[in-house]
Design a protein around this motif. Structure first.
Motif, mmCIF file in Angstrom:
data_model
loop_
_atom_site.group_PDB
_atom_site.id
_atom_site.type_symbol
_atom_site.label_atom_id
_atom_site.label_comp_id
_atom_site.label_asym_id
_atom_site.label_seq_id
_atom_site.Cartn_x
_atom_site.Cartn_y
_atom_site.Cartn_z
ATOM 1 N N LEU A 30 -53.632 -21.821 -84.782
ATOM 2 C CA LEU A 30 -54.538 -20.782 -85.098
ATOM 3 C C LEU A 30 -53.848 -19.389 -84.795
ATOM 4 N N LYS A 31 -53.907 -19.081 -83.413
ATOM 5 C CA LYS A 31 -53.054 -18.037 -82.802
ATOM 6 C C LYS A 31 -51.773 -17.500 -83.574
ATOM 7 N N LYS A 32 -50.921 -18.694 -84.027
ATOM 8 C CA LYS A 32 -49.819 -18.346 -84.635
ATOM 9 C C LYS A 32 -49.943 -17.789 -85.928
ATOM 10 N N PHE A 33 -50.962 -18.282 -86.625
ATOM 11 C CA PHE A 33 -51.555 -17.914 -87.955
ATOM 12 C C PHE A 33 -51.804 -16.487 -88.004
ATOM 13 N N ILE A 34 -52.885 -16.321 -86.874
ATOM 14 C CA ILE A 34 -53.452 -14.890 -86.630
ATOM 15 C C ILE A 34 -52.277 -13.735 -86.512
ATOM 16 N N ASP A 35 -51.396 -14.256 -85.363
ATOM 17 C CA ASP A 35 -50.401 -13.300 -85.053
ATOM 18 C C ASP A 35 -49.490 -12.906 -86.183
ATOM 19 N N THR A 36 -49.025 -13.838 -86.853
ATOM 20 C CA THR A 36 -48.179 -13.544 -88.062
ATOM 21 C C THR A 36 -48.866 -12.994 -89.364
ATOM 22 N N ALA A 37 -50.431 -12.987 -89.188
ATOM 23 C CA ALA A 37 -50.874 -12.539 -90.672
ATOM 24 C C ALA A 37 -50.963 -13.713 -91.794
ATOM 25 N N PHE A 38 -50.529 -14.987 -91.199
ATOM 26 C CA PHE A 38 -50.477 -15.980 -92.305
ATOM 27 C C PHE A 38 -51.780 -16.615 -92.550
ATOM 28 N N ILE A 39 -52.874 -16.350 -91.682
ATOM 29 C CA ILE A 39 -54.064 -16.699 -92.074
ATOM 30 C C ILE A 39 -54.549 -16.050 -93.360
ATOM 31 N N GLU A 40 -54.393 -14.810 -93.314
ATOM 32 C CA GLU A 40 -54.688 -13.800 -94.647
ATOM 33 C C GLU A 40 -54.050 -14.671 -95.896
ATOM 34 N N VAL A 41 -52.749 -14.809 -95.776
ATOM 35 C CA VAL A 41 -51.968 -15.396 -96.632
ATOM 36 C C VAL A 41 -52.619 -16.850 -97.182
ATOM 37 N N LEU A 42 -52.863 -17.453 -96.359
ATOM 38 C CA LEU A 42 -53.609 -18.838 -96.720
ATOM 39 C C LEU A 42 -54.857 -18.346 -97.411
ATOM 40 N N LYS A 43 -55.622 -17.764 -96.856
ATOM 41 C CA LYS A 43 -56.972 -17.340 -97.432
ATOM 42 C C LYS A 43 -56.498 -16.851 -99.051
ATOM 43 N N ALA A 57 -55.156 -30.871 -86.262
ATOM 44 C CA ALA A 57 -55.287 -29.149 -86.029
ATOM 45 C C ALA A 57 -55.258 -28.535 -87.333
ATOM 46 N N GLY A 58 -54.327 -28.747 -88.201
ATOM 47 C CA GLY A 58 -54.337 -28.167 -89.580
ATOM 48 C C GLY A 58 -55.737 -28.261 -90.342
ATOM 49 N N ALA A 59 -56.427 -29.327 -90.106
ATOM 50 C CA ALA A 59 -57.730 -29.730 -90.655
ATOM 51 C C ALA A 59 -58.634 -28.933 -89.960
ATOM 52 N N ILE A 60 -58.749 -28.830 -88.951
ATOM 53 C CA ILE A 60 -59.819 -28.180 -87.834
ATOM 54 C C ILE A 60 -59.780 -26.646 -88.054
ATOM 55 N N HIS A 65 -65.213 -22.754 -87.528
ATOM 56 C CA HIS A 65 -65.170 -22.545 -85.931
ATOM 57 C C HIS A 65 -64.188 -23.753 -85.364
ATOM 58 N N ILE A 66 -63.080 -23.274 -84.437
ATOM 59 C CA ILE A 66 -62.080 -24.389 -83.938
ATOM 60 C C ILE A 66 -62.323 -24.964 -82.833
ATOM 61 N N THR A 67 -63.610 -24.608 -81.947
ATOM 62 C CA THR A 67 -63.808 -25.069 -80.789
ATOM 63 C C THR A 67 -64.009 -26.560 -80.732
ATOM 64 N N THR A 68 -64.224 -27.132 -81.931
ATOM 65 C CA THR A 68 -64.358 -28.749 -82.169
ATOM 66 C C THR A 68 -63.397 -29.328 -81.448
ATOM 67 N N GLY A 84 -62.029 -20.149 -87.687
ATOM 68 C CA GLY A 84 -61.133 -20.767 -88.610
ATOM 69 C C GLY A 84 -61.134 -19.957 -89.969
ATOM 70 N N LEU A 85 -60.408 -20.713 -91.046
ATOM 71 C CA LEU A 85 -60.426 -19.900 -92.483
ATOM 72 C C LEU A 85 -61.629 -20.141 -93.229
ATOM 73 N N GLU A 86 -62.660 -20.937 -92.669
ATOM 74 C CA GLU A 86 -63.949 -21.017 -93.322
ATOM 75 C C GLU A 86 -63.785 -21.453 -94.837
ATOM 76 N N LEU A 87 -63.186 -22.360 -95.108
ATOM 77 C CA LEU A 87 -62.641 -23.000 -96.420
ATOM 78 C C LEU A 87 -63.657 -24.064 -96.693
ATOM 79 N N VAL A 88 -64.750 -24.543 -95.858
ATOM 80 C CA VAL A 88 -65.650 -25.669 -95.955
ATOM 81 C C VAL A 88 -66.841 -25.303 -95.729
ATOM 82 N N LYS A 89 -67.310 -24.343 -96.705
ATOM 83 C CA LYS A 89 -68.643 -23.894 -96.397
ATOM 84 C C LYS A 89 -68.863 -23.407 -94.902
ATOM 85 N N GLU A 90 -70.090 -23.751 -94.583
ATOM 86 C CA GLU A 90 -70.446 -23.366 -93.271
ATOM 87 C C GLU A 90 -70.020 -24.325 -92.112
ATOM 88 N N TYR A 91 -69.170 -25.221 -92.414
ATOM 89 C CA TYR A 91 -69.024 -26.588 -91.645
ATOM 90 C C TYR A 91 -67.735 -26.321 -90.659
#
Length: 158
Positions: A30-43, A57-60, A65-68, A84-91
């Motif tokens: 997640l840090k790598k995706f945030i630091d590279t702005a790839f998280i926004e690309v995926l969204k 980890a790719g599913a989490i 939230h990733i602290t699971t 996280g990316l919040e692609l699974v509703k509130e889960y």
């Protein structure tokens, strides 16, 4: 296959029919995706009906939230934002689920006041416009408040 997502854009993903995000340390990923702005690309990619598949980890990181993953992944990278990316509703997603994890999951649900979908090996979910469908050979388990619900193959999580 990309091992470096720096400077990637939604247009770079147009050549692919889907994106697979593998496992590893969830905090590092997640840090790598945030630091590279790839998280926004995926969204953006998913908002344009792009298909994303995550394993471990790719599913989490696709959940709320990733602290699971805290029981198995150390936060060596000092990540302090855990959304996280919040692609699974509130889960939030709990991977590699075993029944022995129940006390940890119940503690998580109580602390974060958020529902969890727990996925044992051989089980996944398909999130689409029609809902969240359980796929695989074993059921998924949904934790909401004090309640644990078993969801079987081909059934939908409400």
């Amino acid at each position: 296959m990309w091992t470096n997502v720096k400077d990637k854009s939604i247009q770079d993903l147009d050549d692919f029919s889907a994106v697979y995000i593998g496992g590893g340390n969830t905090f590092s990923l997640l840090k790598k995706f945030i630091d590279t702005a790839f998280i926004e690309v995926l969204k953006g990619y998913t908002e344009n009906d792009g298909i994303v598949y995550g394993g471990s980890a790719g599913a989490i990181i696709l959940g709320k939230h990733i602290t699971t993953c805290s029981h198995m992944d150390p936060n060596h990278v000092g990540l302090n934002k855990f959304n996280g990316l919040e692609l699974v509703k509130e889960y939030s997603i709990w991977c590699h689920y075993k029944h022995e994890n129940d006390p940890l999951i119940k503690k998580y649900v109580k602390e974060y006041k958020a529902p969890v979908i727990s996925l044992p090996e051989e089980t996944g979910i398909l999130v689409s416009h029609t809902g969240i469908q359980v796929i695989g050979t074993k059921p998924a388990y949904v934790y909401q408040g004090e309640r644990k619900t078993v969801i079987y193959h081909d059934h939908f999580i409400k």
